[in-house]
Design a protein around this motif. Structure first.
Motif, PDB file in Angstrom:
ATOM      1  N   GLU A  57      -5.757   6.558   2.148  1.00 46.31           N
ATOM      2  CA  GLU A  57      -4.898   6.865   1.011  1.00 46.31           C
ATOM      3  C   GLU A  57      -3.541   7.403   1.471  1.00 46.31           C
ATOM      4  N   GLY A  58      -3.525   8.120   2.579  1.00 45.69           N
ATOM      5  CA  GLY A  58      -2.257   8.606   3.130  1.00 45.69           C
ATOM      6  C   GLY A  58      -1.367   7.462   3.574  1.00 45.69           C
ATOM      7  N   GLN A  59      -1.954   6.457   4.212  1.00 42.02           N
ATOM      8  CA  GLN A  59      -1.169   5.310   4.655  1.00 42.02           C
ATOM      9  C   GLN A  59      -0.688   4.469   3.477  1.00 42.02           C
ATOM     10  N   LEU A  60      -1.507   4.366   2.443  1.00 43.46           N
ATOM     11  CA  LEU A  60      -1.105   3.600   1.269  1.00 43.46           C
ATOM     12  C   LEU A  60      -0.082   4.358   0.426  1.00 43.46           C
ATOM     13  N   GLY A  61      -0.210   5.677   0.386  1.00 43.29           N
ATOM     14  CA  GLY A  61       0.709   6.487  -0.401  1.00 43.29           C
ATOM     15  C   GLY A  61       0.248   6.741  -1.825  1.00 43.29           C
ATOM     16  N   TYR A  62      -1.009   6.439  -2.108  1.00 45.42           N
ATOM     17  CA  TYR A  62      -1.552   6.696  -3.437  1.00 45.42           C
ATOM     18  C   TYR A  62      -3.072   6.788  -3.354  1.00 45.42           C
ATOM     19  N   GLU A  63      -3.663   7.383  -4.406  1.00 44.85           N
ATOM     20  CA  GLU A  63      -5.116   7.521  -4.460  1.00 44.85           C
ATOM     21  C   GLU A  63      -5.762   6.218  -4.900  1.00 44.85           C
ATOM     22  N   LEU A  64      -6.950   6.003  -4.400  1.00 40.74           N
ATOM     23  CA  LEU A  64      -7.746   4.831  -4.762  1.00 40.74           C
ATOM     24  C   LEU A  64      -8.940   5.264  -5.603  1.00 40.74           C
ATOM     25  N   ARG A  65      -9.520   4.320  -6.279  1.00 39.58           N
ATOM     26  CA  ARG A  65     -10.769   4.557  -7.013  1.00 39.58           C
ATOM     27  C   ARG A  65     -11.907   4.092  -6.102  1.00 39.58           C
ATOM     28  N   TRP A  66     -12.832   4.983  -5.803  1.00 40.29           N
ATOM     29  CA  TRP A  66     -13.943   4.707  -4.895  1.00 40.29           C
ATOM     30  C   TRP A  66     -15.224   4.635  -5.719  1.00 40.29           C
ATOM     31  N   GLU A  67     -15.860   3.473  -5.718  1.00 42.31           N
ATOM     32  CA  GLU A  67     -17.066   3.267  -6.525  1.00 42.31           C
ATOM     33  C   GLU A  67     -18.196   2.727  -5.657  1.00 42.31           C
ATOM     34  N   HIS A  68     -19.263   3.477  -5.593  1.00 41.08           N
ATOM     35  CA  HIS A  68     -20.442   3.040  -4.849  1.00 41.08           C
ATOM     36  C   HIS A  68     -21.473   2.525  -5.841  1.00 41.08           C
ATOM     37  N   GLU A  69     -22.273   1.609  -5.406  1.00 45.37           N
ATOM     38  CA  GLU A  69     -23.355   1.028  -6.209  1.00 45.37           C
ATOM     39  C   GLU A  69     -22.844   0.298  -7.448  1.00 45.37           C
ATOM     40  N   VAL A  70     -21.795  -0.477  -7.273  1.00 48.04           N
ATOM     41  CA  VAL A  70     -21.343  -1.356  -8.344  1.00 48.04           C
ATOM     42  C   VAL A  70     -22.325  -2.514  -8.395  1.00 48.04           C
ATOM     43  N   ALA A  74       6.237 -12.730 -20.023  1.00 43.67           N
ATOM     44  CA  ALA A  74       7.465 -12.200 -19.424  1.00 43.67           C
ATOM     45  C   ALA A  74       7.149 -11.135 -18.373  1.00 43.67           C
ATOM     46  N   GLY A  75       6.032 -10.436 -18.530  1.00 44.58           N
ATOM     47  CA  GLY A  75       5.648  -9.397 -17.574  1.00 44.58           C
ATOM     48  C   GLY A  75       4.867  -9.905 -16.377  1.00 44.58           C
ATOM     49  N   TRP A  76       4.466 -11.150 -16.402  1.00 48.55           N
ATOM     50  CA  TRP A  76       3.640 -11.691 -15.322  1.00 48.55           C
ATOM     51  C   TRP A  76       4.319 -11.663 -13.954  1.00 48.55           C
ATOM     52  N   PRO A  77       5.581 -12.053 -13.830  1.00 39.57           N
ATOM     53  CA  PRO A  77       6.185 -12.035 -12.485  1.00 39.57           C
ATOM     54  C   PRO A  77       6.146 -10.662 -11.827  1.00 39.57           C
ATOM     55  N   ASP A  78       6.444  -9.599 -12.584  1.00 38.12           N
ATOM     56  CA  ASP A  78       6.381  -8.247 -12.010  1.00 38.12           C
ATOM     57  C   ASP A  78       4.960  -7.878 -11.620  1.00 38.12           C
ATOM     58  N   ALA A  79       4.012  -8.222 -12.468  1.00 34.75           N
ATOM     59  CA  ALA A  79       2.611  -7.922 -12.165  1.00 34.75           C
ATOM     60  C   ALA A  79       2.142  -8.696 -10.942  1.00 34.75           C
ATOM     61  N   GLN A  80       2.545  -9.934 -10.828  1.00 32.18           N
ATOM     62  CA  GLN A  80       2.164 -10.747  -9.669  1.00 32.18           C
ATOM     63  C   GLN A  80       2.774 -10.195  -8.385  1.00 32.18           C
ATOM     64  N   ARG A 123       2.187  -7.357  -3.228  1.00 34.68           N
ATOM     65  CA  ARG A 123       2.564  -6.203  -2.380  1.00 34.68           C
ATOM     66  C   ARG A 123       1.355  -5.305  -2.111  1.00 34.68           C
ATOM     67  N   THR A 124       0.573  -5.043  -3.153  1.00 37.28           N
ATOM     68  CA  THR A 124      -0.569  -4.143  -3.026  1.00 37.28           C
ATOM     69  C   THR A 124      -1.645  -4.741  -2.128  1.00 37.28           C
ATOM     70  N   LEU A 125      -1.959  -6.006  -2.318  1.00 36.34           N
ATOM     71  CA  LEU A 125      -2.977  -6.647  -1.476  1.00 36.34           C
ATOM     72  C   LEU A 125      -2.514  -6.760  -0.030  1.00 36.34           C
ATOM     73  N   THR A 126      -1.230  -6.980   0.174  1.00 36.15           N
ATOM     74  CA  THR A 126      -0.696  -7.015   1.542  1.00 36.15           C
ATOM     75  C   THR A 126      -0.857  -5.652   2.203  1.00 36.15           C
ATOM     76  N   ARG A 127      -0.545  -4.580   1.467  1.00 32.55           N
ATOM     77  CA  ARG A 127      -0.730  -3.232   2.004  1.00 32.55           C
ATOM     78  C   ARG A 127      -2.204  -2.947   2.260  1.00 32.55           C
ATOM     79  N   PHE A 128      -3.073  -3.384   1.360  1.00 25.27           N
ATOM     80  CA  PHE A 128      -4.511  -3.220   1.579  1.00 25.27           C
ATOM     81  C   PHE A 128      -4.901  -3.853   2.906  1.00 25.27           C
ATOM     82  N   ARG A 129      -4.467  -5.075   3.117  1.00 23.75           N
ATOM     83  CA  ARG A 129      -4.805  -5.763   4.362  1.00 23.75           C
ATOM     84  C   ARG A 129      -4.280  -4.990   5.564  1.00 23.75           C
ATOM     85  N   ASP A 130      -3.027  -4.543   5.496  1.00 24.50           N
ATOM     86  CA  ASP A 130      -2.420  -3.818   6.610  1.00 24.50           C
ATOM     87  C   ASP A 130      -3.156  -2.517   6.921  1.00 24.50           C
ATOM     88  N   VAL A 131      -3.670  -1.857   5.902  1.00 21.49           N
ATOM     89  CA  VAL A 131      -4.343  -0.565   6.091  1.00 21.49           C
ATOM     90  C   VAL A 131      -5.830  -0.733   6.385  1.00 21.49           C
TER      91      VAL A 131
END
Length: 94
Positions: free
Chosen positions: A30-43, A64-70, A75-83
């Protein structure tokens, strides 16, 4: 919209071992990402999920909001991969 890492092993016990090992590095991750994650066990009884949700509403009716969301998702998935990749690579070596 949510970016996720799923943990699924052949059985619930194996998933729990992997999840707990990654969870032990929560502060680092979470420190490397810069934000808190939701941690769920036994999904669904056998899997675990680590995720973060898009900060704003995303509607399938508001194209109209799709490009920003995409862009956020890419960006988020790339950071996930990097971390998460180094964490998982270290686990594989041990």
């Amino acid at each position: 919209m949510r970016a996720e890492v799923w943990i699924g092993a052949p059985n619930a016990d194996a998933t729990a071992v992997i999840y707990k090992e990654i969870l032990s590095q929560r502060e680092l991750i979470e420190g490397q990402l810069g934000y808190e994650l939701r941690w769920e066990h036994e999904v669904f009884k056998k899997n675990a999920r680590i995720s973060v949700s898009h900060p704003g509403p995303v509607s399938e009716n508001d194209r109209a909001g799709w490009p920003d969301a995409q862009q956020w998702l890419v960006r988020t998935l790339t950071r996930f991969r990097d971390v998460f990749d180094p964490v998982l690579e270290q686990m594989a070596r041990e």
